[in-house]
Design a protein around this motif. Structure first.
Motif, PDB file in Angstrom:
ATOM      1  N   GLN A  88      26.927  46.163  33.438  1.00 19.22           N
ATOM      2  CA  GLN A  88      28.305  47.036  33.190  1.00 19.22           C
ATOM      3  C   GLN A  88      29.025  47.115  34.575  1.00 19.22           C
ATOM      4  N   LEU A  89      30.446  46.915  34.458  1.00 22.14           N
ATOM      5  CA  LEU A  89      31.110  47.012  35.806  1.00 22.14           C
ATOM      6  C   LEU A  89      31.315  48.407  35.942  1.00 22.14           C
ATOM      7  N   GLN A  90      31.058  48.471  37.422  1.00 20.78           N
ATOM      8  CA  GLN A  90      31.351  49.873  38.120  1.00 20.78           C
ATOM      9  C   GLN A  90      32.003  49.520  39.252  1.00 20.78           C
ATOM     10  N   LEU A  91      33.286  50.425  39.394  1.00 21.41           N
ATOM     11  CA  LEU A  91      34.144  50.371  40.383  1.00 21.41           C
ATOM     12  C   LEU A  91      34.257  51.378  41.475  1.00 21.41           C
ATOM     13  N   VAL A  92      34.147  51.358  42.737  1.00 22.71           N
ATOM     14  CA  VAL A  92      34.272  52.262  43.743  1.00 22.71           C
ATOM     15  C   VAL A  92      35.421  52.043  44.518  1.00 22.71           C
ATOM     16  N   GLU A  93      36.261  53.215  44.570  1.00 19.46           N
ATOM     17  CA  GLU A  93      37.530  53.033  45.530  1.00 19.46           C
ATOM     18  C   GLU A  93      37.021  53.747  46.852  1.00 19.46           C
ATOM     19  N   SER A  94      37.441  53.208  48.030  1.00 20.49           N
ATOM     20  CA  SER A  94      37.327  53.709  49.247  1.00 20.49           C
ATOM     21  C   SER A  94      38.620  53.560  50.268  1.00 20.49           C
ATOM     22  N   GLY A  95      38.606  54.259  51.337  1.00 23.69           N
ATOM     23  CA  GLY A  95      39.465  53.980  52.244  1.00 23.69           C
ATOM     24  C   GLY A  95      40.688  55.197  52.114  1.00 23.69           C
ATOM     25  N   GLY A  96      40.699  56.049  51.298  1.00 24.06           N
ATOM     26  CA  GLY A  96      41.580  57.299  51.517  1.00 24.06           C
ATOM     27  C   GLY A  96      41.558  58.078  52.537  1.00 24.06           C
ATOM     28  N   GLY A  97      42.440  59.019  52.630  1.00 31.61           N
ATOM     29  CA  GLY A  97      42.288  59.959  53.899  1.00 31.61           C
ATOM     30  C   GLY A  97      43.616  60.631  54.132  1.00 31.61           C
ATOM     31  N   ILE A 119      28.866  43.300  37.787  1.00 34.00           N
ATOM     32  CA  ILE A 119      29.561  42.016  37.354  1.00 34.00           C
ATOM     33  C   ILE A 119      30.560  41.731  38.128  1.00 34.00           C
ATOM     34  N   THR A 120      30.816  39.965  38.127  1.00 35.77           N
ATOM     35  CA  THR A 120      31.629  39.545  39.144  1.00 35.77           C
ATOM     36  C   THR A 120      33.047  39.987  38.654  1.00 35.77           C
ATOM     37  N   LEU A 121      33.911  40.312  39.766  1.00 37.36           N
ATOM     38  CA  LEU A 121      35.313  40.663  39.705  1.00 37.36           C
ATOM     39  C   LEU A 121      36.219  39.551  39.208  1.00 37.36           C
ATOM     40  N   ASP A 122      35.524  38.225  39.427  1.00 35.07           N
ATOM     41  CA  ASP A 122      36.417  37.018  39.145  1.00 35.07           C
ATOM     42  C   ASP A 122      36.977  36.967  37.636  1.00 35.07           C
ATOM     43  N   TYR A 123      36.346  37.920  36.873  1.00 32.13           N
ATOM     44  CA  TYR A 123      36.718  37.663  35.265  1.00 32.13           C
ATOM     45  C   TYR A 123      37.673  38.938  34.813  1.00 32.13           C
ATOM     46  N   TYR A 124      38.330  39.569  35.939  1.00 28.45           N
ATOM     47  CA  TYR A 124      38.990  40.881  35.498  1.00 28.45           C
ATOM     48  C   TYR A 124      40.412  40.895  36.372  1.00 28.45           C
ATOM     49  N   SER A 125      41.381  41.365  35.726  1.00 29.72           N
ATOM     50  CA  SER A 125      42.455  41.629  36.581  1.00 29.72           C
ATOM     51  C   SER A 125      42.250  43.053  36.895  1.00 29.72           C
ATOM     52  N   VAL A 126      42.906  43.647  38.057  1.00 30.13           N
ATOM     53  CA  VAL A 126      42.675  44.958  38.609  1.00 30.13           C
ATOM     54  C   VAL A 126      43.733  45.519  39.156  1.00 30.13           C
ATOM     55  N   PRO A 151      39.751  42.779  31.471  1.00 33.34           N
ATOM     56  CA  PRO A 151      39.368  41.302  31.321  1.00 33.34           C
ATOM     57  C   PRO A 151      40.638  40.334  31.045  1.00 33.34           C
ATOM     58  N   ASN A 152      41.803  40.904  30.820  1.00 30.11           N
ATOM     59  CA  ASN A 152      42.914  40.182  30.520  1.00 30.11           C
ATOM     60  C   ASN A 152      43.008  39.269  31.843  1.00 30.11           C
ATOM     61  N   TYR A 153      43.829  38.329  31.500  1.00 31.71           N
ATOM     62  CA  TYR A 153      44.151  37.252  32.701  1.00 31.71           C
ATOM     63  C   TYR A 153      45.125  37.896  33.613  1.00 31.71           C
ATOM     64  N   TYR A 154      46.197  38.355  32.888  1.00 37.30           N
ATOM     65  CA  TYR A 154      47.427  38.842  33.557  1.00 37.30           C
ATOM     66  C   TYR A 154      47.194  40.379  33.254  1.00 37.30           C
ATOM     67  N   CYS A 155      48.196  41.272  33.935  1.00 40.05           N
ATOM     68  CA  CYS A 155      48.217  42.631  33.874  1.00 40.05           C
ATOM     69  C   CYS A 155      49.633  42.992  33.930  1.00 40.05           C
ATOM     70  N   SER A 156      49.937  43.931  33.001  1.00 39.57           N
ATOM     71  CA  SER A 156      51.422  44.600  33.357  1.00 39.57           C
ATOM     72  C   SER A 156      51.441  45.869  34.163  1.00 39.57           C
ATOM     73  N   GLY A 157      50.051  46.489  34.143  1.00 38.88           N
ATOM     74  CA  GLY A 157      50.292  47.676  34.830  1.00 38.88           C
ATOM     75  C   GLY A 157      50.066  48.906  34.053  1.00 38.88           C
ATOM     76  N   SER A 158      50.178  48.659  32.641  1.00 39.55           N
ATOM     77  CA  SER A 158      49.946  49.655  31.788  1.00 39.55           C
ATOM     78  C   SER A 158      48.577  50.307  31.783  1.00 39.55           C
ATOM     79  N   ARG A 159      48.515  51.572  31.700  1.00 41.07           N
ATOM     80  CA  ARG A 159      47.094  52.389  31.658  1.00 41.07           C
ATOM     81  C   ARG A 159      46.412  51.707  30.561  1.00 41.07           C
ATOM     82  N   THR A 160      47.008  51.466  29.267  1.00 38.55           N
ATOM     83  CA  THR A 160      46.268  51.275  28.221  1.00 38.55           C
ATOM     84  C   THR A 160      45.438  49.808  28.122  1.00 38.55           C
ATOM     85  N   GLU A 161      45.735  48.990  29.075  1.00 37.12           N
ATOM     86  CA  GLU A 161      45.155  47.818  29.023  1.00 37.12           C
ATOM     87  C   GLU A 161      43.693  47.969  29.763  1.00 37.12           C
ATOM     88  N   PHE A 162      43.422  48.825  30.744  1.00 41.95           N
ATOM     89  CA  PHE A 162      42.466  49.089  31.378  1.00 41.95           C
ATOM     90  C   PHE A 162      41.274  49.740  30.791  1.00 41.95           C
TER      91      PHE A 162
END
Length: 124
Positions: free
Chosen positions: A1-10, A27-34, A100-111
């Motif tokens: 299962q893919l888990q994402l952790v953000e950091s660097g804010g402040g 899972i490897t991020l290679d297979y995901y647009s982010v 998992p889409n190869y390209y992304c448009s930035g729409s929330r519904t894609e993710f």
């Protein structure tokens, strides 16, 4: 299962810079647009930028064009958002998300996979 952790804010002064990181596990991020999104208090979550699986295509919301740069290091399973010339209106919780889409448009519904967010506050 893919888990994402953000950091660097402040907390940063106007005109300053931050680099956000989105680290993936499970899972490897290679297979995901982010994508990166942000949500200010009382406002809806909006897209900031996203990068394709191969890293060759990216796009930006008008709010970040010329100031923000998205990049990815698949060897580190991490996507970055470099934010320069920060403004008080950039203050928000920033989230990364994957599709998992190869390209992304930035729409929330894609993710379908989301991190927990990191707070960015731009204030003097």
């Amino acid at each position: 299962q893919l888990q994402l952790v953000e950091s660097g804010g402040g907390l940063v002064q106007p005109g300053g810079s931050l680099r956000l990181s989105c680290a993936a596990s499970g899972i490897t991020l290679d297979y995901y647009s982010v994508g990166w999104f942000r949500q200010a208090p009382g406002k809806e979550r909006k897209g900031v930028s996203c990068i394709s699986r191969g890293g060759g295509s990216s796009n930006y919301a008008d709010s970040g064009k010329g100031r923000f740069t998205i990049s990815r290091d698949n060897a580190k399973n991490t996507v970055y958002l470099q934010m320069d010339s920060l403004k008080p209106e950039d203050t928000a919780v920033y989230y990364c998300a994957a599709t998992p889409n190869y390209y992304c448009s930035g729409s929330r519904t894609e993710f379908g996979s989301w991190g927990q967010g990191t707070q960015v506050t731009v204030s003097s």
